[in-house]
Design a protein around this motif. Structure first.
Motif, PDB file in Angstrom:
ATOM      1  N   ILE A 244       0.844  -1.079  -0.031  1.00 32.80           N
ATOM      2  CA  ILE A 244       0.050  -0.069   0.105  1.00 32.80           C
ATOM      3  C   ILE A 244       0.887   1.197  -0.038  1.00 32.80           C
ATOM      4  CG2 ILE A 244      -1.733  -1.233   1.156  1.00 32.80           C
ATOM      5  CD1 ILE A 244      -1.135   0.604   3.574  1.00 32.80           C
ATOM      6  N   HIS A 245       2.246   1.219   0.356  1.00 28.89           N
ATOM      7  CA  HIS A 245       2.848   2.437   0.135  1.00 28.89           C
ATOM      8  C   HIS A 245       2.992   2.734  -1.310  1.00 28.89           C
ATOM      9  CE1 HIS A 245       5.649  -1.372  -0.768  1.00 28.89           C
ATOM     10  NE2 HIS A 245       5.968  -0.522  -1.775  1.00 28.89           N
ATOM     11  N   ILE A 246       2.246   2.188  -2.191  1.00 34.26           N
ATOM     12  CA  ILE A 246       2.137   2.636  -3.693  1.00 34.26           C
ATOM     13  C   ILE A 246       1.236   3.898  -3.708  1.00 34.26           C
ATOM     14  CG2 ILE A 246       0.000   1.460  -4.331  1.00 34.26           C
ATOM     15  CD1 ILE A 246       3.199   1.821  -6.626  1.00 34.26           C
ATOM     16  N   ALA A 247       0.717   4.234  -2.593  1.00 32.98           N
ATOM     17  CA  ALA A 247      -0.239   5.426  -2.503  1.00 32.98           C
ATOM     18  C   ALA A 247       0.637   6.689  -2.351  1.00 32.98           C
ATOM     19  CB  ALA A 247      -0.927   5.344  -1.037  1.00 32.98           C
ATOM     20  N   THR A 248       1.959   6.322  -2.178  1.00 31.53           N
ATOM     21  CA  THR A 248       2.747   7.736  -2.302  1.00 31.53           C
ATOM     22  C   THR A 248       3.275   8.021  -3.738  1.00 31.53           C
ATOM     23  OG1 THR A 248       4.579   6.487  -1.431  1.00 31.53           O
ATOM     24  CG2 THR A 248       3.246   7.437   0.112  1.00 31.53           C
ATOM     25  N   ASP A 249       2.998   6.927  -4.713  1.00 33.78           N
ATOM     26  CA  ASP A 249       3.587   7.058  -5.905  1.00 33.78           C
ATOM     27  C   ASP A 249       3.002   8.117  -6.670  1.00 33.78           C
ATOM     28  OD1 ASP A 249       5.368   5.504  -7.888  1.00 33.78           O
ATOM     29  OD2 ASP A 249       3.418   6.064  -8.856  1.00 33.78           O
ATOM     30  N   PRO A 250       3.622   9.142  -7.135  1.00 33.84           N
ATOM     31  CA  PRO A 250       3.192  10.172  -8.112  1.00 33.84           C
ATOM     32  C   PRO A 250       2.347   9.825  -9.322  1.00 33.84           C
ATOM     33  CG  PRO A 250       5.503  10.092  -8.297  1.00 33.84           C
ATOM     34  CD  PRO A 250       5.153   9.058  -7.596  1.00 33.84           C
ATOM     35  N   SER A 251       2.408   8.710 -10.076  1.00 26.67           N
ATOM     36  CA  SER A 251       2.084   8.140 -10.959  1.00 26.67           C
ATOM     37  C   SER A 251       0.579   7.356 -10.968  1.00 26.67           C
ATOM     38  CB  SER A 251       2.828   7.758 -12.157  1.00 26.67           C
ATOM     39  OG  SER A 251       3.385   6.376 -11.654  1.00 26.67           O
ATOM     40  N   ARG A 252       0.769   6.576  -9.806  1.00 24.93           N
ATOM     41  CA  ARG A 252      -0.393   5.514  -9.632  1.00 24.93           C
ATOM     42  C   ARG A 252      -0.935   5.647  -8.488  1.00 24.93           C
ATOM     43  NH1 ARG A 252       1.807  -0.207 -10.539  1.00 24.93           N
ATOM     44  NH2 ARG A 252      -0.419  -0.689 -10.984  1.00 24.93           N
ATOM     45  N   GLY A 253      -0.394   6.508  -7.443  1.00 21.99           N
ATOM     46  CA  GLY A 253      -0.969   6.647  -5.920  1.00 21.99           C
ATOM     47  C   GLY A 253      -2.540   7.166  -6.159  1.00 21.99           C
ATOM     48  N   GLY A 254      -3.069   8.257  -7.018  1.00 21.89           N
ATOM     49  CA  GLY A 254      -4.159   8.542  -7.104  1.00 21.89           C
ATOM     50  C   GLY A 254      -5.300   7.607  -7.244  1.00 21.89           C
ATOM     51  N   LYS A 255      -5.012   6.790  -8.454  1.00 23.77           N
ATOM     52  CA  LYS A 255      -5.923   5.509  -8.370  1.00 23.77           C
ATOM     53  C   LYS A 255      -5.976   4.329  -7.447  1.00 23.77           C
ATOM     54  CE  LYS A 255      -5.481   5.253 -13.552  1.00 23.77           C
ATOM     55  NZ  LYS A 255      -5.051   4.442 -14.584  1.00 23.77           N
ATOM     56  N   PHE A 256      -4.859   4.305  -6.637  1.00 23.50           N
ATOM     57  CA  PHE A 256      -4.951   3.379  -5.599  1.00 23.50           C
ATOM     58  C   PHE A 256      -5.720   3.927  -4.412  1.00 23.50           C
ATOM     59  CE2 PHE A 256      -3.494   1.821  -1.529  1.00 23.50           C
ATOM     60  CZ  PHE A 256      -3.574   0.636  -1.415  1.00 23.50           C
ATOM     61  N   GLU A 257      -5.670   5.325  -4.173  1.00 23.89           N
ATOM     62  CA  GLU A 257      -6.231   6.043  -3.164  1.00 23.89           C
ATOM     63  C   GLU A 257      -7.846   5.930  -3.485  1.00 23.89           C
ATOM     64  OE1 GLU A 257      -6.630  10.300  -1.044  1.00 23.89           O
ATOM     65  OE2 GLU A 257      -4.938   9.865  -2.571  1.00 23.89           O
ATOM     66  N   LEU A 258      -8.331   6.081  -4.699  1.00 21.31           N
ATOM     67  CA  LEU A 258      -9.692   5.903  -5.347  1.00 21.31           C
ATOM     68  C   LEU A 258     -10.122   4.631  -4.731  1.00 21.31           C
ATOM     69  CD1 LEU A 258     -11.997   6.889  -6.642  1.00 21.31           C
ATOM     70  CD2 LEU A 258     -11.051   6.177  -8.734  1.00 21.31           C
ATOM     71  N   LEU A 259      -9.412   3.723  -5.141  1.00 23.44           N
ATOM     72  CA  LEU A 259      -9.779   2.266  -4.874  1.00 23.44           C
ATOM     73  C   LEU A 259      -9.811   1.880  -3.230  1.00 23.44           C
ATOM     74  CD1 LEU A 259     -10.075  -0.859  -5.786  1.00 23.44           C
ATOM     75  CD2 LEU A 259      -7.505  -0.955  -5.581  1.00 23.44           C
ATOM     76  N   ALA A 260      -9.159   2.213  -2.727  1.00 22.65           N
ATOM     77  CA  ALA A 260      -8.866   2.211  -1.198  1.00 22.65           C
ATOM     78  C   ALA A 260     -10.147   2.802  -0.491  1.00 22.65           C
ATOM     79  CB  ALA A 260      -7.524   2.362  -0.575  1.00 22.65           C
TER      80      ALA A 260
END
Length: 298
Positions: A244-260
């Motif tokens: 879940i640290h992918i949430a801090t990724d500038p390119s994919r973090g937004g999609k992960f945040e939406l999903l979570a």
């Protein structure tokens, strides 16, 4: 860095020199901390806990034993004991290859068994009601078909998705002499089916036999939209969010945040029926991530 576990705003950290405490209850006060000694690199078998003693279906322990996995380390057993059968989300933080996946999958399988017990109880109650109705009116009322519980495993990378898919197919393959899926069949009315949604694999809507979906972040976003259109979001009972640290990724973090965020909202609407199990390598701010994925129903 020692393994840690966060549920709601509670934290378990394995630190040497501390006496073991009772695993936290879902009703502990927010912010309460619990500790137990860290497991050394080589833990004697006597201090570990057998998977067969966790109260899961015997076929689960047999299926893992066929892969050479028979025991949990103390911190893994503590994770399972603290959050199995409870309406709590959990965040497990440990170094890469630290053993996070095993307790997460066992918690997921426990959710299916919990659903099996609930379905059996509901069926028994429904049968009694139908019998009483038949005696009074001459025919039982029509009943709704059983809904198949659904679990998601969301990962950021295709390589991880492949690993999860292979591991789950070993556990649920019908050709195995020891069939974990058959033992859990009462939870869904049929053996657990595994679907993979990554790259060009898999399609929507899900097949009628699918119980566990392994998907990448982008495919998971589309899956949740499809489930919402089909009215199947209430069927979700477990979602494992790895890395879940992918949430801090500038390119994919937004999609992960939406999903979570959608999964957290579904958890709240389900009154805790949907359990979120998040995992990550060491995070810079564990409490902040824990507050983001709260155990709202606890």
């Amino acid at each position: 860095i020692m393994p840690s576990l966060v549920g709601s705003e509670m934290c378990i950290r394995d630190r040497p020199g501390r006496a073991p405490l009772v695993p936290p209850s879902c009703h502990d006060a927010a912010g309460a901390r619990h500790a137990e000694p860290a497991a050394p690199p080589s833990v004697p078998r006597a201090s570990t806990r057998a998977i067969s003693s966790l109260g899961l279906a015997p076929a689960v322990a047999d299926a893992y034993a066929a892969q050479g996995v028979t025991h949990l380390y103390p911190w893994q057993a503590n994770v399972f004991a603290a959050y199995a059968g409870r309406a709590c989300n959990v965040l497990i933080v440990a170094p890469t290859s630290g053993g996070k996946t095993l307790p997460a999958l066992l918690l997921m399988l426990r959710r299916f068994e919990d659903e099996a017990r609930a379905a059996a109880a509901a069926a028994a109650a429904g049968a009694a009601l139908a019998c009483a109705s038949a005696q009074e009116q001459g025919s039982p009322p029509p009943g709704e078909p059983a809904r198949r519980p659904l679990a998601l495993i969301v990962v950021p990378y295709v390589t991880l998705a492949r690993e999860y898919e292979a591991r789950l197919r070993l556990l649920t393959a019908p050709a195995r002499r020891v069939d974990c899926a058959a033992a859990l069949a009462p939870a869904v009315g049929a053996p657990l089916g595994v679907e993979a949604l990554y790259e060009q694999r898999g399609s929507l809507p899900l097949g009628a036999d699918v119980s566990i979906v392994v998907c990448t972040i982008e495919r998971a976003v589309g899956l949740l939209r499809a489930l919402e259109r089909e009215g199947r979001l209430p069927d979700l009972i477990c979602a494992i969010l790895d890395e879940i640290h992918i949430a801090t990724d500038p390119s994919r973090g937004g999609k992960f945040e939406l999903l979570a965020t959608k999964l957290v909202y579904t958890h709240v609407l389900s009154a805790g029926r949907l359990q979120l199990i998040a995992m990550s390598a060491p995070l810079p701010d564990v409490p902040r991530f824990a507050r983001w994925l709260p155990a709202a129903a606890c």
